[in-house]
Design a protein around this motif. Sequence first.
Motif, PDB file in Angstrom:
ATOM      1  N   ALA A  35      -4.088  -8.851   4.393  1.00  7.19           N
ATOM      2  CA  ALA A  35      -4.722  -7.532   4.288  1.00  7.19           C
ATOM      3  C   ALA A  35      -6.230  -7.694   4.184  1.00  7.19           C
ATOM      4  O   ALA A  35      -6.724  -8.592   3.507  1.00  7.19           O
ATOM      5  N   GLU A  36      -6.953  -6.818   4.923  1.00 12.88           N
ATOM      6  CA  GLU A  36      -8.407  -6.923   4.898  1.00 12.88           C
ATOM      7  C   GLU A  36      -9.011  -6.147   3.743  1.00 12.88           C
ATOM      8  O   GLU A  36     -10.095  -6.463   3.272  1.00 12.88           O
ATOM      9  N   VAL A  37      -8.306  -5.086   3.331  1.00 10.15           N
ATOM     10  CA  VAL A  37      -8.741  -4.321   2.163  1.00 10.15           C
ATOM     11  C   VAL A  37      -7.532  -4.019   1.300  1.00 10.15           C
ATOM     12  O   VAL A  37      -6.414  -3.939   1.792  1.00 10.15           O
ATOM     13  N   SER A  38      -7.771  -3.854   0.028  1.00  7.38           N
ATOM     14  CA  SER A  38      -6.690  -3.588  -0.902  1.00  7.38           C
ATOM     15  C   SER A  38      -7.108  -2.446  -1.820  1.00  7.38           C
ATOM     16  O   SER A  38      -8.133  -2.542  -2.496  1.00  7.38           O
ATOM     17  N   LEU A  39      -6.320  -1.365  -1.804  1.00  7.84           N
ATOM     18  CA  LEU A  39      -6.695  -0.175  -2.570  1.00  7.84           C
ATOM     19  C   LEU A  39      -5.452   0.505  -3.136  1.00  7.84           C
ATOM     20  O   LEU A  39      -4.337   0.225  -2.690  1.00  7.84           O
ATOM     21  N   SER A  40      -5.655   1.420  -4.082  1.00  7.78           N
ATOM     22  CA  SER A  40      -4.542   2.244  -4.544  1.00  7.78           C
ATOM     23  C   SER A  40      -4.463   3.471  -3.630  1.00  7.78           C
ATOM     24  O   SER A  40      -5.443   3.816  -2.965  1.00  7.78           O
ATOM     25  N   ALA A  41      -3.301   4.106  -3.599  1.00 12.05           N
ATOM     26  CA  ALA A  41      -3.122   5.283  -2.739  1.00 12.05           C
ATOM     27  C   ALA A  41      -4.151   6.361  -3.066  1.00 12.05           C
ATOM     28  O   ALA A  41      -4.717   6.987  -2.175  1.00 12.05           O
ATOM     29  N   ALA A  42      -4.425   6.541  -4.360  1.00 13.06           N
ATOM     30  CA  ALA A  42      -5.385   7.566  -4.776  1.00 13.06           C
ATOM     31  C   ALA A  42      -6.789   7.227  -4.255  1.00 13.06           C
ATOM     32  O   ALA A  42      -7.522   8.107  -3.800  1.00 13.06           O
ATOM     33  N   PHE A 117       2.526  -1.694  -0.177  1.00  9.23           N
ATOM     34  CA  PHE A 117       2.722  -1.853   1.259  1.00  9.23           C
ATOM     35  C   PHE A 117       1.452  -2.416   1.876  1.00  9.23           C
ATOM     36  O   PHE A 117       0.372  -2.263   1.325  1.00  9.23           O
ATOM     37  N   LYS A 118       1.627  -3.070   3.027  1.00  7.63           N
ATOM     38  CA  LYS A 118       0.435  -3.269   3.845  1.00  7.63           C
ATOM     39  C   LYS A 118       0.751  -2.812   5.258  1.00  7.63           C
ATOM     40  O   LYS A 118       1.884  -2.941   5.739  1.00  7.63           O
ATOM     41  N   GLY A 119      -0.255  -2.233   5.883  1.00  5.98           N
ATOM     42  CA  GLY A 119      -0.069  -1.692   7.220  1.00  5.98           C
ATOM     43  C   GLY A 119      -1.410  -1.363   7.841  1.00  5.98           C
ATOM     44  O   GLY A 119      -2.455  -1.603   7.234  1.00  5.98           O
TER      45      GLY A 119
END
Lengths: 137, 185
Positions: A35-42, A117-119
């Motif tokens: 994954a290039e970035v990692s964040l929360s849904a919010a 998830f990652k996508g």
Amino acid sequence: MKKYLKYIIGLLIIGIGSGAYMYYKPHQNIKASKAEVSLSAAEVFQAFESDETAANEEYLDKIMAVSGTVRDVSKNEEGIVSVTLDAGQDMFGVICQLDQLTQHAREDFPIGEKVNFKGVCTGMLMDVVLVRCVETN
Amino acid sequence: MKQFLLGLCLFMTVGLSQAEAQKYFTREGKISFYSDTPVEKIEAHNQKATCVLDVASGKMEFAVLVKAFQFEKALMQEHFNENYMESGTYPKSIFKGQIANAADVDLSKDGTYDVTVEGELTIHGIAKTVSTPGQITVAGDKISATAKFETQPEDHGIKIPSVVRKNIAKIVEIDVNVALEPFKK
């Protein structure tokens, strides 16, 4: 002339081979990609809601890891599963459409469970939409 | 005073819910497109289109994220996004319009109704006025709608190099298939 012929044939084979390779190039393997970035849904939702143009520039086409709680799960008539993650909004969230090219360990997600998830991030309509998602731990 | 306010609130809620009941919506619409030439068959599918239909006025709108279209071949998908649709700059395609003969659709009666949809189709940032036949099927409180659009890449300012022009159809067919549910909060 005969001397060059075998080089010409050799080059031709390489040319056709690499052309065919490009043409039949497989889709990116999401499971094996980082994954290039990692964040929360919010955080993802907030980024798109506050400045969509900037968020598009930053996140479009990137493989994004997103975490959140399951709000809704749906399956369409073709069997494609979509999981909506809660983003702290009453109506909209982050939709993760599961990848059709990957075997998933499960396609059933209890509402309220925390998942990762990652996508591929494709942008925002009403919700932020990620396609080709796979579950990560 | 309190009673008056309460009454007003009640009145407004009833009014609102009635207005909302006229609206139908989905975020799981299916949009596919097909380009068929003797050289190459190209198709792509997107299952994440949104659609809103206001039955009373016949107004409808749908939107789709260009990058969410899935192709069979990765290379086609890459060319589609980078060279033709420039989806980094124009991430969405939108249709805004209305059902010309909305009065013919009777929501209280199950059945299939032929409709004509008119409006503006925006692809690649360029809007074009279109009119196309479609069908609306009513089954209980659910409505499904299908429509077929035909469009030319050149009409939307999409430049295709002459070397590959014969690989891509002059007229691209767009299929829309949505199952709508009453809009509620």
